[in-house]
Enzyme design. Structure first.
Site, PDB file in Angstrom:
ATOM      1  N   ASP A 172      23.613  -4.604  12.823  1.00 13.48           N
ATOM      2  CA  ASP A 172      23.379  -3.344  13.369  1.00 13.48           C
ATOM      3  C   ASP A 172      22.084  -2.812  12.773  1.00 13.48           C
ATOM      4  O   ASP A 172      21.150  -2.167  13.262  1.00 13.48           O
ATOM      5  CB  ASP A 172      24.370  -2.411  13.453  1.00 13.48           C
ATOM      6  CG  ASP A 172      25.651  -3.082  14.369  1.00 13.48           C
ATOM      7  OD1 ASP A 172      25.738  -2.598  15.602  1.00 13.48           O
ATOM      8  OD2 ASP A 172      26.228  -3.973  14.035  1.00 13.48           O
TER       9      ASP A 172
ATOM     10  N   THR B 130      29.173  -4.644  19.060  1.00 14.64           N
ATOM     11  CA  THR B 130      29.318  -4.978  17.603  1.00 14.64           C
ATOM     12  C   THR B 130      30.761  -5.525  17.435  1.00 14.64           C
ATOM     13  O   THR B 130      30.773  -6.393  16.804  1.00 14.64           O
ATOM     14  CB  THR B 130      29.301  -3.555  16.900  1.00 14.64           C
ATOM     15  OG1 THR B 130      27.924  -2.846  16.869  1.00 14.64           O
ATOM     16  CG2 THR B 130      29.363  -3.890  15.367  1.00 14.64           C
TER      17      THR B 130
END
Length: 313
Positions: free
Chosen positions: A52, A124
């Protein structure tokens, strides 16, 4: 980095976004291959990984270099001590995007009217759980409050059958121009029944009541807003129903732009349009309802029960 300054601003921003999403996908795959995910818990069911952070650094770094003064809002907090982008991390604007004719309505948009919403790694939790087909990179471009362009990049598209240098898919759209990166062979026929896509990890009674009211023949509990909208686009689901404030503008701006360019519709669960200007609140507090066809959207919106409407108002 060349900004191809003879092209309209929105088109140039889209071209750099597309190239940055592809480069960010490489970072995501590299992090996964390293086995060092660097997981941080930001909150309940809300993870962040090194992928990320690295992907956002690539995307926002390239956009800021190419377009000083452009408003870019990313999911992750920006590190003021982040290293400048290396030469191999800089991108050239995507030639595929620049080769198209920009629609007249978007040719003279000033930089102050443009907001870019970035989710560097949508899904995620699924990435950390190795559910790689749920993962997307999302970059949405708004003019005023309206989503007009979007990039959805799938780092692991066909990862089970393709080599690492071949896997992945880049889809992009521009209002008035269309959607690119999809082939007819990748889109199934309309499935039978009434298939609803909803959250994998953020469910509660109100979420379930909304899904049940839509009378599903099958429920797909999957991760990532980008992935859920792709299920609509690929005709593997009929509606994306999520009656919860857990979704953010960076989750929906790009998917909405792509979906609307195909004639679809994405709103909150009450049927209200979502604003994407720089002053818009980040959470989509009234949830999400999306379909590939506008007429289907009205039908599903009418099914949302009163207890859900009250809870989301």
């Amino acid at each position: 980095m060349s900004s191809s300054s003879d092209q309209p601003l929105v088109q140039r921003v889209l071209a750099v976004s597309a190239a940055s999403a592809a480069r960010a996908s490489l970072v995501i795959r590299q992090v996964m291959s390293s086995g060092q995910l660097g997981i941080v818990e930001k909150g309940k069911n809300d993870l962040q990984t090194a992928a990320d952070r690295g992907a956002q650094r690539i995307i926002i770094g390239n956009l800021r270099l190419a377009f000083p003064g452009l408003t870019v809002i990313g999911e992750e907090d920006e590190d003021p001590n982040a290293e400048p982008l290396r030469p191999d991390e800089l991108v050239q604007p995507d030639a595929w995007v620049l080769a198209k004719d920009c629609p007249a309505a978007l040719r003279d948009v000033p930089v102050g009217d443009v907001t870019v919403w970035v989710d560097p790694l949508d899904g995620t939790s699924e990435f950390a759980a190795n559910l790689l087909d749920h993962v997307t990179v999302l970059i949405g471009i708004a003019v005023g409050s309206r989503a007009v362009a979007g990039v959805i990049c799938q780092p692991y598209y066909n990862y089970q059958t393709l080599s690492p240098d071949q896997m992945g898919r880049l889809i992009w759209s521009l209002e008035g121009l269309g959607v690119f990166g999809l082939s007819e062979t990748e889109i199934a026929n309309n499935p039978p029944g009434n298939i609803i896509a909803t959250t994998r990890s953020h469910s509660n009674q109100i979420v379930n009541d909304a899904v049940t009211a839509c009378e599903p023949t099958e429920v797909l509990r999957v991760g990532g807003s980008g992935h859920k909208v792709l299920l609509l686009i690929e005709r593997r689901a009929h509606a994306y129903v999520f009656a919860s404030p857990g979704c953010k503008k960076w989750d929906t701006c790009a998917p909405e732009a792509v979906l609307r360019a195909l004639g679809g519709c994405l709103t909150d669960i009450l049927g209200n349009e979502l604003p994407y200007d720089a002053s818009a609140t980040h959470p989509n507090k009234q949830g999400v309802l999306a379909t590939l066809r506008k007429e289907d959207h009205a039908r599903f919106a009418a099914k949302i029960p009163e207890n859900v409407r009250k809870a989301m108002s």
